[in-house]
Design a protein around this motif. Sequence first.
Motif, PDB file in Angstrom:
ATOM      1  N   THR A  57      28.396  28.324  46.943  1.00 30.21           N
ATOM      2  CA  THR A  57      28.824  29.573  46.306  1.00 30.21           C
ATOM      3  C   THR A  57      29.322  30.568  47.341  1.00 30.21           C
ATOM      4  O   THR A  57      30.383  31.183  47.181  1.00 30.21           O
ATOM      5  N   ARG A  58      28.584  30.724  48.422  1.00 34.40           N
ATOM      6  CA  ARG A  58      28.985  31.680  49.461  1.00 34.40           C
ATOM      7  C   ARG A  58      30.270  31.245  50.154  1.00 34.40           C
ATOM      8  O   ARG A  58      31.104  32.081  50.516  1.00 34.40           O
ATOM      9  N   TYR A  59      30.446  29.942  50.333  1.00 33.40           N
ATOM     10  CA  TYR A  59      31.683  29.446  50.942  1.00 33.40           C
ATOM     11  C   TYR A  59      32.881  29.786  50.060  1.00 33.40           C
ATOM     12  O   TYR A  59      33.915  30.258  50.548  1.00 33.40           O
ATOM     13  N   LEU A  60      32.762  29.557  48.765  1.00 33.61           N
ATOM     14  CA  LEU A  60      33.863  29.841  47.840  1.00 33.61           C
ATOM     15  C   LEU A  60      34.123  31.341  47.740  1.00 33.61           C
ATOM     16  O   LEU A  60      35.279  31.782  47.683  1.00 33.61           O
ATOM     17  N   GLN A  61      33.064  32.132  47.717  1.00 37.67           N
ATOM     18  CA  GLN A  61      33.227  33.585  47.662  1.00 37.67           C
ATOM     19  C   GLN A  61      33.967  34.103  48.890  1.00 37.67           C
ATOM     20  O   GLN A  61      34.782  35.026  48.798  1.00 37.67           O
ATOM     21  N   LYS A  62      33.699  33.511  50.019  1.00 35.38           N
ATOM     22  CA  LYS A  62      34.321  33.974  51.261  1.00 35.38           C
ATOM     23  C   LYS A  62      35.776  33.540  51.372  1.00 35.38           C
ATOM     24  O   LYS A  62      36.637  34.315  51.801  1.00 35.38           O
ATOM     25  N   ASN A  63      36.079  32.308  50.973  1.00 30.28           N
ATOM     26  CA  ASN A  63      37.391  31.733  51.246  1.00 30.28           C
ATOM     27  C   ASN A  63      38.374  31.789  50.081  1.00 30.28           C
ATOM     28  O   ASN A  63      39.579  31.652  50.297  1.00 30.28           O
ATOM     29  N   TYR A  64      37.879  31.988  48.867  1.00 33.33           N
ATOM     30  CA  TYR A  64      38.769  32.001  47.694  1.00 33.33           C
ATOM     31  C   TYR A  64      38.395  33.176  46.793  1.00 33.33           C
ATOM     32  O   TYR A  64      38.051  33.012  45.632  1.00 33.33           O
ATOM     33  N   LEU A  65      38.486  34.367  47.384  1.00 27.83           N
ATOM     34  CA  LEU A  65      37.995  35.581  46.734  1.00 27.83           C
ATOM     35  C   LEU A  65      39.111  36.326  46.018  1.00 27.83           C
ATOM     36  O   LEU A  65      40.204  36.511  46.545  1.00 27.83           O
ATOM     37  N   SER A  66      38.823  36.760  44.806  1.00 25.00           N
ATOM     38  CA  SER A  66      39.695  37.670  44.068  1.00 25.00           C
ATOM     39  C   SER A  66      38.846  38.827  43.566  1.00 25.00           C
ATOM     40  O   SER A  66      37.678  38.645  43.224  1.00 25.00           O
ATOM     41  N   ASN A  67      39.439  40.001  43.509  1.00 25.99           N
ATOM     42  CA  ASN A  67      38.705  41.148  42.985  1.00 25.99           C
ATOM     43  C   ASN A  67      39.187  41.564  41.602  1.00 25.99           C
ATOM     44  O   ASN A  67      38.868  42.644  41.125  1.00 25.99           O
ATOM     45  N   VAL A  68      39.971  40.705  40.971  1.00 25.58           N
ATOM     46  CA  VAL A  68      40.392  40.971  39.597  1.00 25.58           C
ATOM     47  C   VAL A  68      40.098  39.735  38.763  1.00 25.58           C
ATOM     48  O   VAL A  68      40.047  38.621  39.287  1.00 25.58           O
ATOM     49  N   PRO A  69      39.875  39.900  37.468  1.00 26.70           N
ATOM     50  CA  PRO A  69      39.633  38.733  36.618  1.00 26.70           C
ATOM     51  C   PRO A  69      40.785  37.744  36.713  1.00 26.70           C
ATOM     52  O   PRO A  69      41.952  38.126  36.778  1.00 26.70           O
ATOM     53  N   THR A  70      40.466  36.468  36.725  1.00 24.26           N
ATOM     54  CA  THR A  70      41.490  35.450  36.958  1.00 24.26           C
ATOM     55  C   THR A  70      42.030  34.844  35.670  1.00 24.26           C
ATOM     56  O   THR A  70      42.748  33.855  35.710  1.00 24.26           O
ATOM     57  N   ILE A  71      41.679  35.439  34.534  1.00 28.48           N
ATOM     58  CA  ILE A  71      42.165  34.918  33.262  1.00 28.48           C
ATOM     59  C   ILE A  71      43.515  35.516  32.887  1.00 28.48           C
ATOM     60  O   ILE A  71      44.083  35.174  31.856  1.00 28.48           O
ATOM     61  N   LEU A  72      44.038  36.413  33.713  1.00 31.77           N
ATOM     62  CA  LEU A  72      45.238  37.150  33.350  1.00 31.77           C
ATOM     63  C   LEU A  72      46.500  36.325  33.569  1.00 31.77           C
ATOM     64  O   LEU A  72      46.573  35.493  34.469  1.00 31.77           O
ATOM     65  N   SER A  73      47.502  36.605  32.759  1.00 32.45           N
ATOM     66  CA  SER A  73      48.814  36.005  32.960  1.00 32.45           C
ATOM     67  C   SER A  73      49.469  36.620  34.188  1.00 32.45           C
ATOM     68  O   SER A  73      49.012  37.643  34.714  1.00 32.45           O
ATOM     69  N   TYR A  74      50.554  36.007  34.628  1.00 38.12           N
ATOM     70  CA  TYR A  74      51.278  36.543  35.782  1.00 38.12           C
ATOM     71  C   TYR A  74      51.741  37.971  35.507  1.00 38.12           C
ATOM     72  O   TYR A  74      51.613  38.860  36.353  1.00 38.12           O
ATOM     73  N   GLU A  75      52.268  38.209  34.312  1.00 38.81           N
ATOM     74  CA  GLU A  75      52.784  39.539  33.965  1.00 38.81           C
ATOM     75  C   GLU A  75      51.660  40.570  33.912  1.00 38.81           C
ATOM     76  O   GLU A  75      51.812  41.695  34.398  1.00 38.81           O
ATOM     77  N   ALA A  76      50.532  40.172  33.323  1.00 37.82           N
ATOM     78  CA  ALA A  76      49.399  41.096  33.230  1.00 37.82           C
ATOM     79  C   ALA A  76      48.828  41.398  34.612  1.00 37.82           C
ATOM     80  O   ALA A  76      48.461  42.539  34.912  1.00 37.82           O
ATOM     81  N   ASN A  77      48.769  40.384  35.453  1.00 38.68           N
ATOM     82  CA  ASN A  77      48.255  40.583  36.804  1.00 38.68           C
ATOM     83  C   ASN A  77      49.172  41.505  37.606  1.00 38.68           C
ATOM     84  O   ASN A  77      48.707  42.359  38.368  1.00 38.68           O
ATOM     85  N   ARG A  78      50.474  41.351  37.420  1.00 34.03           N
ATOM     86  CA  ARG A  78      51.431  42.221  38.108  1.00 34.03           C
ATOM     87  C   ARG A  78      51.286  43.665  37.630  1.00 34.03           C
ATOM     88  O   ARG A  78      51.339  44.603  38.438  1.00 34.03           O
ATOM     89  N   PHE A  79      51.099  43.848  36.333  1.00 36.61           N
ATOM     90  CA  PHE A  79      50.884  45.190  35.783  1.00 36.61           C
ATOM     91  C   PHE A  79      49.615  45.804  36.368  1.00 36.61           C
ATOM     92  O   PHE A  79      49.593  46.970  36.773  1.00 36.61           O
ATOM     93  N   LEU A  80      48.562  45.009  36.430  1.00 39.03           N
ATOM     94  CA  LEU A  80      47.291  45.480  36.966  1.00 39.03           C
ATOM     95  C   LEU A  80      47.448  45.958  38.406  1.00 39.03           C
ATOM     96  O   LEU A  80      46.985  47.046  38.777  1.00 39.03           O
ATOM     97  N   LYS A  81      48.125  45.162  39.224  1.00 41.11           N
ATOM     98  CA  LYS A  81      48.285  45.516  40.634  1.00 41.11           C
ATOM     99  C   LYS A  81      49.228  46.700  40.819  1.00 41.11           C
ATOM    100  O   LYS A  81      49.099  47.456  41.787  1.00 41.11           O
ATOM    101  N   SER A  82      50.162  46.871  39.895  1.00 37.93           N
ATOM    102  CA  SER A  82      51.127  47.966  40.024  1.00 37.93           C
ATOM    103  C   SER A  82      50.533  49.312  39.635  1.00 37.93           C
ATOM    104  O   SER A  82      50.834  50.338  40.259  1.00 37.93           O
ATOM    105  N   TYR A  83      49.683  49.327  38.611  1.00 36.31           N
ATOM    106  CA  TYR A  83      49.269  50.605  38.032  1.00 36.31           C
ATOM    107  C   TYR A  83      47.773  50.912  38.114  1.00 36.31           C
ATOM    108  O   TYR A  83      47.391  52.083  38.043  1.00 36.31           O
ATOM    109  N   LEU A  84      46.937  49.893  38.257  1.00 38.91           N
ATOM    110  CA  LEU A  84      45.502  50.134  38.104  1.00 38.91           C
ATOM    111  C   LEU A  84      44.664  49.766  39.323  1.00 38.91           C
ATOM    112  O   LEU A  84      43.631  50.384  39.571  1.00 38.91           O
ATOM    113  N   TRP A  85      45.084  48.789  40.078  1.00 36.67           N
ATOM    114  CA  TRP A  85      44.263  48.236  41.156  1.00 36.67           C
ATOM    115  C   TRP A  85      44.742  48.760  42.507  1.00 36.67           C
ATOM    116  O   TRP A  85      45.903  48.616  42.866  1.00 36.67           O
ATOM    117  N   LYS A  86      43.838  49.366  43.268  1.00 40.12           N
ATOM    118  CA  LYS A  86      44.154  49.888  44.593  1.00 40.12           C
ATOM    119  C   LYS A  86      43.205  49.264  45.620  1.00 40.12           C
ATOM    120  O   LYS A  86      42.022  49.080  45.355  1.00 40.12           O
TER     121      LYS A  86
END
Length: 271
Positions: free
Chosen positions: A112-141
């Motif tokens: 678990t710690r290996y995966l957390q360190k090497n393959y980390l995301s701070n946003v939910p990974t269920i999002l579509s490409y478009e939704a993820n782009r919107f999130l990074k553009s307007y909400l995620w800093k």
Amino acid sequence: MRQFVIALLIFASLLLGMAVAAFFIFVDTQPMSRFEYLNAMGRITLFKFTGMPKLDEAETKFLYSNSCTRRCHGKEVVERTKHTPREWESIVKRMRFVNGAELTDYEDIAITRYLQKNYLSNVPTILSYEANRFLKSYLWKSDFGESDLYVDVIYTPLEYFKLVGNIGDAEKYEVDDYVVFLVYLNTHQNKLPKLPMEKLAVLRDRDGRSFGPIDWKLTYESGDMHHMEGVLRFKKIKQEKGFMEISLMNLPGQKERIFRWEVPVPEFNGK
């Protein structure tokens, strides 16, 4: 009787010799040499049942590869999508207790710690490409990890919870009555200290007014103290248009870290 014992020992020696010969001929241990492989297997087997010795990065990667990407599926299945620390913890638990992966508690924690360190995301990974782009553009800093402390802050109006499909949390955090932020704290080397975010955070509007948090709630803390998540809430700001920013004071490495959002956030149209 003596002859039988001698014959049995000779037979056992022959079997052992054949097993060793087969290992050196047929088993692919790349990129390790066969002796390095045997040493790693010995240390990992000991770790599996005792938690000792402490595995280094290469040995932990070997444990992960041997347990997850050779027995169950290819590594591309695991590594193609990054996950939040909490998601990785849940995924490993599911593999172990639902899908039957044979892992001890020590292996569970290490992988678990290996995966957390090497393959980390701070946003939910269920999002579509478009939704993820919107999130990074307007909400995620994000900031740049000064002094190995990486801070990500997501502004979460109702539009955010619609985006991730979790209206229940919008009601739980009362986004109609408060300005709500999800805060992610990550470090790769050091343990995270207990940070009193309710005392370190300030919200400012375009008119220069400052507001302290109503409350801070820690919602996740990894066992190795490398990852934390929490919710910051402020009273609602009355402004039609402009910006707001959060200032986080006295964090390790920097006196002040500032994250700014333009408001109001546009509606997500799926593009």
